[in-house]
Design a protein around this motif. Structure first.
Motif, mmCIF file in Angstrom:
data_model
loop_
_atom_site.group_PDB
_atom_site.id
_atom_site.type_symbol
_atom_site.label_atom_id
_atom_site.label_comp_id
_atom_site.label_asym_id
_atom_site.label_seq_id
_atom_site.Cartn_x
_atom_site.Cartn_y
_atom_site.Cartn_z
ATOM 1 N N ASP A 1 0.709 -1.232 0.060
ATOM 2 C CA ASP A 1 -0.133 -0.026 0.030
ATOM 3 C C ASP A 1 0.940 1.203 -0.038
ATOM 4 O O ASP A 1 0.370 2.445 0.154
ATOM 5 N N GLY A 2 2.139 1.194 -0.457
ATOM 6 C CA GLY A 2 3.028 2.292 -0.105
ATOM 7 C C GLY A 2 3.850 2.566 1.160
ATOM 8 O O GLY A 2 4.722 3.378 1.224
ATOM 9 N N HIS A 3 3.073 1.841 2.176
ATOM 10 C CA HIS A 3 3.906 1.774 3.304
ATOM 11 C C HIS A 3 4.626 0.663 3.940
ATOM 12 O O HIS A 3 5.191 0.257 4.651
ATOM 13 N N CYS A 4 4.856 -0.134 2.719
ATOM 14 C CA CYS A 4 5.447 -1.642 2.795
ATOM 15 C C CYS A 4 6.651 -1.556 3.391
ATOM 16 O O CYS A 4 7.096 -2.504 4.469
ATOM 17 N N LEU A 5 7.636 -0.427 3.155
ATOM 18 C CA LEU A 5 8.917 -0.516 3.793
ATOM 19 C C LEU A 5 8.657 -0.333 5.431
ATOM 20 O O LEU A 5 9.342 -1.094 6.152
ATOM 21 N N TYR A 6 8.127 0.572 5.862
ATOM 22 C CA TYR A 6 7.958 0.887 7.079
ATOM 23 C C TYR A 6 6.969 -0.197 7.763
ATOM 24 O O TYR A 6 7.135 -0.433 9.121
ATOM 25 N N ARG A 7 6.050 -0.618 7.195
ATOM 26 C CA ARG A 7 5.076 -1.893 7.823
ATOM 27 C C ARG A 7 6.192 -3.155 8.029
ATOM 28 O O ARG A 7 6.031 -4.010 9.119
ATOM 29 N N ALA A 8 6.930 -3.449 7.312
ATOM 30 C CA ALA A 8 8.006 -4.508 7.224
ATOM 31 C C ALA A 8 8.875 -4.521 8.292
ATOM 32 O O ALA A 8 9.326 -5.281 8.956
ATOM 33 N N VAL A 9 9.483 -3.150 8.590
ATOM 34 C CA VAL A 9 10.442 -2.637 9.688
ATOM 35 C C VAL A 9 9.608 -2.916 11.200
ATOM 36 O O VAL A 9 9.904 -3.507 12.003
ATOM 37 N N GLU A 10 8.363 -2.439 10.972
ATOM 38 C CA GLU A 10 7.327 -2.512 11.979
ATOM 39 C C GLU A 10 7.325 -3.818 12.542
ATOM 40 O O GLU A 10 7.341 -4.467 13.589
ATOM 41 N N ASP A 11 7.080 -4.732 11.471
ATOM 42 C CA ASP A 11 6.792 -6.381 11.759
ATOM 43 C C ASP A 11 8.201 -6.998 12.429
ATOM 44 O O ASP A 11 8.200 -7.725 13.219
ATOM 45 N N GLN A 12 9.367 -6.547 11.923
ATOM 46 C CA GLN A 12 10.308 -7.153 12.232
ATOM 47 C C GLN A 12 10.761 -6.598 13.940
ATOM 48 O O GLN A 12 11.213 -7.387 14.595
ATOM 49 N N LEU A 13 10.296 -5.252 14.115
ATOM 50 C CA LEU A 13 10.726 -4.850 15.583
ATOM 51 C C LEU A 13 9.541 -5.589 16.542
ATOM 52 O O LEU A 13 9.949 -6.033 17.676
ATOM 53 N N ALA A 14 8.645 -6.007 16.008
ATOM 54 C CA ALA A 14 7.463 -6.686 16.814
ATOM 55 C C ALA A 14 8.139 -8.156 17.101
ATOM 56 O O ALA A 14 7.999 -8.519 18.231
ATOM 57 N N LEU A 15 8.737 -8.568 16.003
ATOM 58 C CA LEU A 15 9.416 -10.086 16.035
ATOM 59 C C LEU A 15 10.459 -9.903 17.241
ATOM 60 O O LEU A 15 10.756 -10.968 18.238
ATOM 61 N N GLN A 16 11.324 -9.147 17.056
ATOM 62 C CA GLN A 16 12.471 -8.897 18.086
ATOM 63 C C GLN A 16 11.978 -8.579 19.513
ATOM 64 O O GLN A 16 12.839 -9.034 20.464
ATOM 65 N N SER A 17 10.907 -8.044 19.577
ATOM 66 C CA SER A 17 10.483 -7.468 21.062
ATOM 67 C C SER A 17 9.738 -8.630 21.484
ATOM 68 O O SER A 17 9.406 -8.726 22.896
ATOM 69 N N GLY A 18 9.316 -9.808 20.840
ATOM 70 C CA GLY A 18 8.526 -10.634 21.287
ATOM 71 C C GLY A 18 6.951 -10.438 21.688
ATOM 72 O O GLY A 18 6.093 -10.979 22.216
ATOM 73 N N GLY A 19 6.693 -8.996 21.108
ATOM 74 C CA GLY A 19 5.133 -8.617 21.550
ATOM 75 C C GLY A 19 4.859 -7.751 20.220
ATOM 76 O O GLY A 19 5.069 -8.065 18.966
ATOM 77 N N SER A 20 4.274 -6.525 20.659
ATOM 78 C CA SER A 20 4.198 -5.490 19.673
ATOM 79 C C SER A 20 5.458 -4.632 19.424
ATOM 80 O O SER A 20 6.098 -4.404 20.106
ATOM 81 N N SER A 21 5.499 -3.937 18.012
ATOM 82 C CA SER A 21 6.652 -3.187 17.814
ATOM 83 C C SER A 21 6.474 -1.626 18.866
ATOM 84 O O SER A 21 5.445 -1.255 18.967
ATOM 85 N N PRO A 22 7.692 -1.404 19.287
ATOM 86 C CA PRO A 22 7.685 0.079 19.906
ATOM 87 C C PRO A 22 7.126 1.397 18.833
ATOM 88 O O PRO A 22 6.805 2.332 19.676
ATOM 89 N N TYR A 23 7.232 1.053 17.746
ATOM 90 C CA TYR A 23 6.784 2.176 16.789
ATOM 91 C C TYR A 23 6.003 1.384 15.639
ATOM 92 O O TYR A 23 6.204 0.330 15.266
ATOM 93 N N ASN A 24 4.906 1.938 15.243
ATOM 94 C CA ASN A 24 3.989 1.830 14.272
ATOM 95 C C ASN A 24 4.589 2.446 12.929
ATOM 96 O O ASN A 24 5.672 3.191 13.198
ATOM 97 N N PHE A 25 4.085 2.072 11.890
ATOM 98 C CA PHE A 25 4.709 2.456 10.458
ATOM 99 C C PHE A 25 4.631 4.039 10.329
ATOM 100 O O PHE A 25 5.627 4.569 9.683
ATOM 101 N N GLN A 26 3.638 4.600 10.927
ATOM 102 C CA GLN A 26 3.507 6.238 10.728
ATOM 103 C C GLN A 26 4.481 6.844 11.681
ATOM 104 O O GLN A 26 4.951 7.884 11.107
ATOM 105 N N GLU A 27 4.666 6.283 12.780
ATOM 106 C CA GLU A 27 5.804 6.787 13.760
ATOM 107 C C GLU A 27 7.048 6.747 13.016
ATOM 108 O O GLU A 27 8.019 7.689 13.163
#
Length: 319
Positions: free
Chosen positions: A176-202
């Motif tokens: 949807d045009g946000h794919c880079l930031y959404r993919a990074v958000e997904d990685q941060l959530a994986l590394q934290s073991g829960g939710s990402s500390p930042y969403n794609f908009q942040e």
């Protein structure tokens, strides 16, 4: 009234009985939506197939690829048939003649009537000239759509061959045009073991702020990609600021400049795998053992007709 009728194309439905009048613009818009819908269906099917054992996932993925390939072939055949009502055909031997017919169709000129006139009217020639560029563009779009499926399959196979020995798999991200930031958000959530500390908009806002605060580092690269002859530095600086505004407030696609800013904002290395280009690692200075694991992304040049794309790369154990 004749010009208006000539500028419309008759589309025959799949059952061959129902008919409706559809303008050229409506047809092309529908074709793009059909292609986009098929791409969304492919993502949904791949997500559904990413369950079960590794052998089951591989078998399901093969079935999905075959199904999407068949659906794509049928869609291209249907769209090509509909485009032929505008005088277009993809046959190579008749390319020039078909392009001429498409020009006439776009200009609202009857192909049959044109050949019966010894000298075309000036108004007709003018309309054909205006339609020439648009016809060439539509032909190029159709050719790219015809090639994109095979290019995507080749790219995906190369990427799979690269990731499988490493024990990695791809987590599909919404295109949807946000794919880079959404993919990074997904990685941060994986590394934290829960939710990402930042969403794609942040993440977008962080990148824009970082680039503004380090304009001397980013402006030369921005200029090399965007500078036009005779353009002043003031206007380019203004364009750079507009670019930052687009990053933080629109769905503008992210690229190498934004990836570089993300590594510094997060103080994490980013690894980008690709089936079309050599792999790239950015932010190596932030590598500091297991506590600062790399963000892993995949870059897809041929993922979608709508543009390039990023996905998140996960260990197989997280699927």
């Amino acid at each position: 009234m004749e010009d208006q009728a000539d500028n419309r194309s008759e589309v025959i439905s799949e059952n061959g009985s129902d008919q409706k009048q559809e303008t050229r613009e409506e047809m092309l818009s529908r074709h793009r939506k059909e292609t986009s819908d098929l791409q969304n269906k492919e993502i949904a099917l791949k997500k559904a197939a990413a369950k079960g054992s590794k052998a089951e996932q591989k078998a399901k993925k093969k079935q999905v690829d075959e199904e999407i390939s068949q659906l794509s072939t049928k869609l291209k055949e249907k769209q090509a048939e509909e485009l032929s009502s505008l005088g277009y055909s993809s046959t190579t031997d008749k390319q020039k003649g078909n392009l001429d017919n498409l020009v006439k169709a776009i200009a609202g000129v009857s192909v049959t009537n044109q050949t019966e006139q010894s000298k075309p009217r000036k108004s007709v020639k003018k309309r054909e000239k205006r339609a020439q560029e648009e016809a060439a563009r539509e032909q190029r779009i159709q050719e790219e759509q015809n090639n994109i499926v095979s290019d995507r399959m080749i790219e995906n196979e190369k990427l799979e061959q690269k990731l499988e020995p490493l024990g990695y798999t791809i987590n599909e991200i919404k295109p949807d045009g946000h794919c880079l930031y959404r993919a990074v958000e997904d990685q941060l959530a994986l590394q934290s073991g829960g939710s990402s500390p930042y969403n794609f908009q942040e993440l977008r806002q962080m990148v824009a702020a970082y680039m503004r605060n380090h304009v001397s580092e980013y402006l030369p690269f921005f200029l090399s990609e965007n500078m036009a002859d005779g353009e002043s530095e003031d206007s380019l600086t203004e364009r750079f600021e507009n670019h930052c505004k687009e990053i933080e407030s629109t769905a503008a696609w992210g690229g190498q400049l934004e990836l570089g800013a993300l590594t510094h904002c997060l103080k994490k290395p980013i690894m980008i795998f690709s089936g079309s280009f050599p792999d790239v690692e950015m932010g190596k200075e932030y590598k500091s053992g297991a506590l600062n694991a790399s963000i892993m992304l995949s870059y897809h040049k041929h993922a979608f007709g709508l543009g390039e794309h990023y996905n998140s790369v996960l260990p197989n154990s997280f699927q």
